[in-house]
Design an enzyme around this catalytic site. Structure first.
Site, PDB file in Angstrom:
ATOM      1  N   CYS A 160      -3.144  11.164   1.957  1.00 32.07           N
ATOM      2  CA  CYS A 160      -2.436   9.871   1.756  1.00 32.07           C
ATOM      3  C   CYS A 160      -1.150  10.292   0.831  1.00 32.07           C
ATOM      4  CB  CYS A 160      -3.356   9.074   0.713  1.00 32.07           C
ATOM      5  SG  CYS A 160      -5.046   9.176   1.423  1.00 32.07           S
TER       6      CYS A 160
ATOM      7  N   LYS B 183       0.765  -1.105  -0.079  1.00 29.69           N
ATOM      8  CA  LYS B 183       0.010   0.015  -0.028  1.00 29.69           C
ATOM      9  C   LYS B 183       0.943   1.153   0.040  1.00 29.69           C
ATOM     10  CE  LYS B 183      -2.717   3.219   0.382  1.00 29.69           C
ATOM     11  NZ  LYS B 183      -4.091   3.563   0.819  1.00 29.69           N
TER      12      LYS B 183
HETATM   13  N1  SAJ Z   1      -1.852  15.612  -8.225  1.00 35.95           N
HETATM   14  C1  SAJ Z   1      -1.093  16.041  -9.614  1.00 35.95           C
HETATM   15  N2  SAJ Z   1      -0.695  15.761 -10.390  1.00 35.95           N
HETATM   16  C2  SAJ Z   1      -1.227  14.738 -10.972  1.00 35.95           C
HETATM   17  C3  SAJ Z   1      -2.180  13.656  -9.846  1.00 35.95           C
HETATM   18  C4  SAJ Z   1      -2.401  14.193  -8.778  1.00 35.95           C
HETATM   19  O1  SAJ Z   1      -0.395  17.453  -8.955  1.00 35.95           O
HETATM   20  O2  SAJ Z   1      -1.164  14.161 -12.034  1.00 35.95           O
HETATM   21  C5  SAJ Z   1      -2.185  15.900  -7.075  1.00 35.95           C
HETATM   22  C6  SAJ Z   1      -3.563  16.209  -6.649  1.00 35.95           C
HETATM   23  O3  SAJ Z   1      -3.845  17.369  -7.052  1.00 35.95           O
HETATM   24  C7  SAJ Z   1      -3.526  16.097  -5.089  1.00 35.95           C
HETATM   25  C8  SAJ Z   1      -2.535  14.838  -4.851  1.00 35.95           C
HETATM   26  O4  SAJ Z   1      -1.724  14.944  -6.073  1.00 35.95           O
HETATM   27  O5  SAJ Z   1      -3.330  17.417  -4.384  1.00 35.95           O
HETATM   28  C9  SAJ Z   1      -2.981  13.749  -4.572  1.00 35.95           C
HETATM   29  O6  SAJ Z   1      -4.285  13.324  -5.389  1.00 35.95           O
HETATM   30  P1  SAJ Z   1      -4.474  11.950  -6.260  1.00 35.95           P
HETATM   31  O7  SAJ Z   1      -5.672  12.403  -6.769  1.00 35.95           O
HETATM   32  O8  SAJ Z   1      -3.426  11.295  -6.905  1.00 35.95           O
HETATM   33  O9  SAJ Z   1      -4.551  10.893  -5.105  1.00 35.95           O
HETATM   34  P2  SAJ Z   1      -5.427  10.851  -3.632  1.00 35.95           P
HETATM   35  O10 SAJ Z   1      -4.653  11.328  -2.656  1.00 35.95           O
HETATM   36  O11 SAJ Z   1      -6.865  11.599  -3.811  1.00 35.95           O
HETATM   37  O12 SAJ Z   1      -5.715   9.104  -3.540  1.00 35.95           O
HETATM   38  C10 SAJ Z   1      -4.568   8.474  -3.284  1.00 35.95           C
HETATM   39  C11 SAJ Z   1      -4.829   7.194  -4.464  1.00 35.95           C
HETATM   40  N3  SAJ Z   1      -3.488   6.570  -4.589  1.00 35.95           N
HETATM   41  C12 SAJ Z   1      -3.030   6.197  -5.901  1.00 35.95           C
HETATM   42  O13 SAJ Z   1      -3.830   6.676  -6.923  1.00 35.95           O
HETATM   43  C13 SAJ Z   1      -1.853   5.336  -5.836  1.00 35.95           C
HETATM   44  C14 SAJ Z   1      -5.863   6.222  -3.766  1.00 35.95           C
HETATM   45  O14 SAJ Z   1      -6.046   5.166  -4.713  1.00 35.95           O
HETATM   46  C15 SAJ Z   1      -5.692   5.824  -2.347  1.00 35.95           C
HETATM   47  O15 SAJ Z   1      -6.714   5.153  -1.837  1.00 35.95           O
HETATM   48  C16 SAJ Z   1      -5.651   7.311  -1.551  1.00 35.95           C
HETATM   49  O16 SAJ Z   1      -4.199   7.718  -2.110  1.00 35.95           O
HETATM   50  C17 SAJ Z   1      -5.416   6.872  -0.311  1.00 35.95           C
HETATM   51  O17 SAJ Z   1      -6.168   7.089   0.812  1.00 35.95           O
HETATM   52  O18 SAJ Z   1      -4.141   6.268   0.125  1.00 35.95           O
END
Ligand code: SAJ
Length: 406
Positions: free
Chosen positions: A255, A201
């Protein structure tokens, strides 16, 4: 009966999903106000499909309480913060949940930990607590780890269709836990040992953090030499084995911005790329501030009170502001005594920062420059309203002429 412990972003949807699929569930949370709200039929956060799921679960008989229940299985979804100084996981909430469970559990009950934890947490914190409470693991109580994987904004769908990992001490326990999750989960369910599940994870979220850091570093390199990072990533991603993520104002949420620190804290000297990625992502709010400054200078805008920040949440179409890049930017601005910037977010209903607006038109009336920090659907539907403003778009969602980007 299953007792779900912790009714936040993960525990609540999981409890509702189980109940609506015919499993007898009681949800427990130490926050009495939250329990009262749920019992009054009010949800504590917004999420696509959550209202419908809530109704189905309530009709199926789910109950909410602040008391731990005698049960055969406990699903624990409590916060796992990290200590900002040591960078190590703070297991206090898991430990106190396990202590409470011990007082009421049926003989042979299974404790399934869903919260994200660093590898070795169950061995280091949970087993000793159970042992010192006189419990024989494998007889009086059993342990499993089924880390959540759902993404805010698409939680209900992912709860149903994502593959899952279940780590347990022995295959029988793993199968029992798998049978419970199979009531609603249509994705593949892999069984393994607990430490592998813990590490897997953290590795998943760290992978994403590193990939975002790469995009953010490219944004900085391209800005320094006037190259278009978005066009470069778009073309590079046409390669069949390249998939660079999107640069942005920083990585927020509870996360991805937290979990990689577990590895840095536990493996100092080994987790080098991981640490560098964290630093790059954490530097983005300041980079955006520099961009705001540059654009204001170029356009002759001197008054910071005529600048508006669009978006407070950590990402689009969620109401969660934890570790949000916008809040980090505001903190940084305060340090530099740059007060008066205006802020708006359609998803944040309460006043949480100064000069916060709750109406898009009023917000836009008061500013000459808009900094897009979150690409909410509301903005995409109303992009025409930004015409005539100076726009700095950190999410690459605005296609109006003359937009400044990261
Ligand atoms: N972000 C970027 N660029 C991107 C993607 C995201 O700047 O290309 C930023 C987002 O704006 C945000 C942050 O990253 O601020 C995180 O967002 P996210 O959508 O990537 O992820 P989370 O934190 O909402 O959810 C993640 C997910 N993990 C993965 O995709 C590996 C989710 O599946 C997990 O369940 C969750 O973390 C968790 O609870 O651990």
């Amino acid at each position: 009966m299953i007792n779900v412990i912790g009714l936040g972003y993960i525990g609540l949807p999981t409890a509702l999903m189980l109940a609506s699929h015919g499993v007898k569930v009681v949800g427990t949370d130490c926050n009495r106000a939250l329990v009262d709200e749920l019992n009054a039929g009010r949800l504590s956060f917004e999420e696509k499909g959550l209202n419908e799921l809530f109704s189905a679960a309530v009709n199926a008989g789910i109950r909410f309480t602040h008391e731990y229940q005698k049960a055969d299985m406990y699903i624990v979804a409590v916060p796992t913060p990290y200590d900002k100084r040591s960078k190590k996981l703070d297991a206090c909430y898991i430990v106190s949940a396990v202590k409470e469970i011990m007082k009421v559990s049926s003989k042979g009950a299974i404790v399934v930990l869903e919260s994200t934890v660093s590898p070795g947490t169950v061995d280091k914190y949970i087993r000793p607590v159970l042992k010192s409470g006189g419990m024989v693991i494998g007889e009086d109580i059993n342990l499993a780890h089924a880390p959540e994987r759902i993404i805010p904004g698409n939680m209900i769908h992912e709860l149903k269709f994502n593959a899952r990992t279940i780590g347990a001490d022995n295959p029988d326990i793993a199968e029992k836990v798998k049978a419970v999750y199979s009531t609603f989960c249509e994705g593949e369910i892999v069984t393994t040992d607990i430490c592998t599940a813990e590490m897997t994870k953290v590795v998943e979220n760290t992978y994403r953090d590193i990939n975002i850091a790469y995009a953010n570093e490219l944004a900085k390199i391209c800005r320094s030499d006037n190259m278009d990072v978005y066009e470069i990533i778009r073309i590079a991603n046409m390669h069949p084995r390249v998939n660079i993520l999107s640069p942005g104002p920083g990585v927020g949420g509870h996360c991805i911005s937290v979990d990689p620190w577990f590895l840095v804290g536990d493996y100092p000297g080994l987790a080098n790329i991981i640490l560098a990625a964290r630093k790059i992502n954490d530097s983005m709010p300041e980079f955006v501030l520099e961009r705001i400054h540059d654009v204001m200078k170029e356009r002759g805008l001197k008054d910071v009170t005529r600048v508006g920040l669009y978006g407070i949440t950590y990402k689009e179409d969620v109401d969660d502001v934890r570790e949000s890049p916008t809040l980090q930017m505001l903190e940084c601005m305060e340090k530099h005594l740059a007060h008066g910037v205006k802020v708006y977010d359609p998803w944040v209903k309460r006043d949480i920062v100064e000069n916060q607006y709750h109406d898009l038109d009023k917000f836009l009336d008061e500013v000459d420059m808009v900094v897009i920090l979150v690409g909410h659907s509301e903005l995409k539907d109303n992009m025409h309203k930004l015409r005539g403003k100076i726009i700095l778009d950190t999410r690459n969602v605005c296609d109006l002429d003359g937009v400044y980007r990261l």
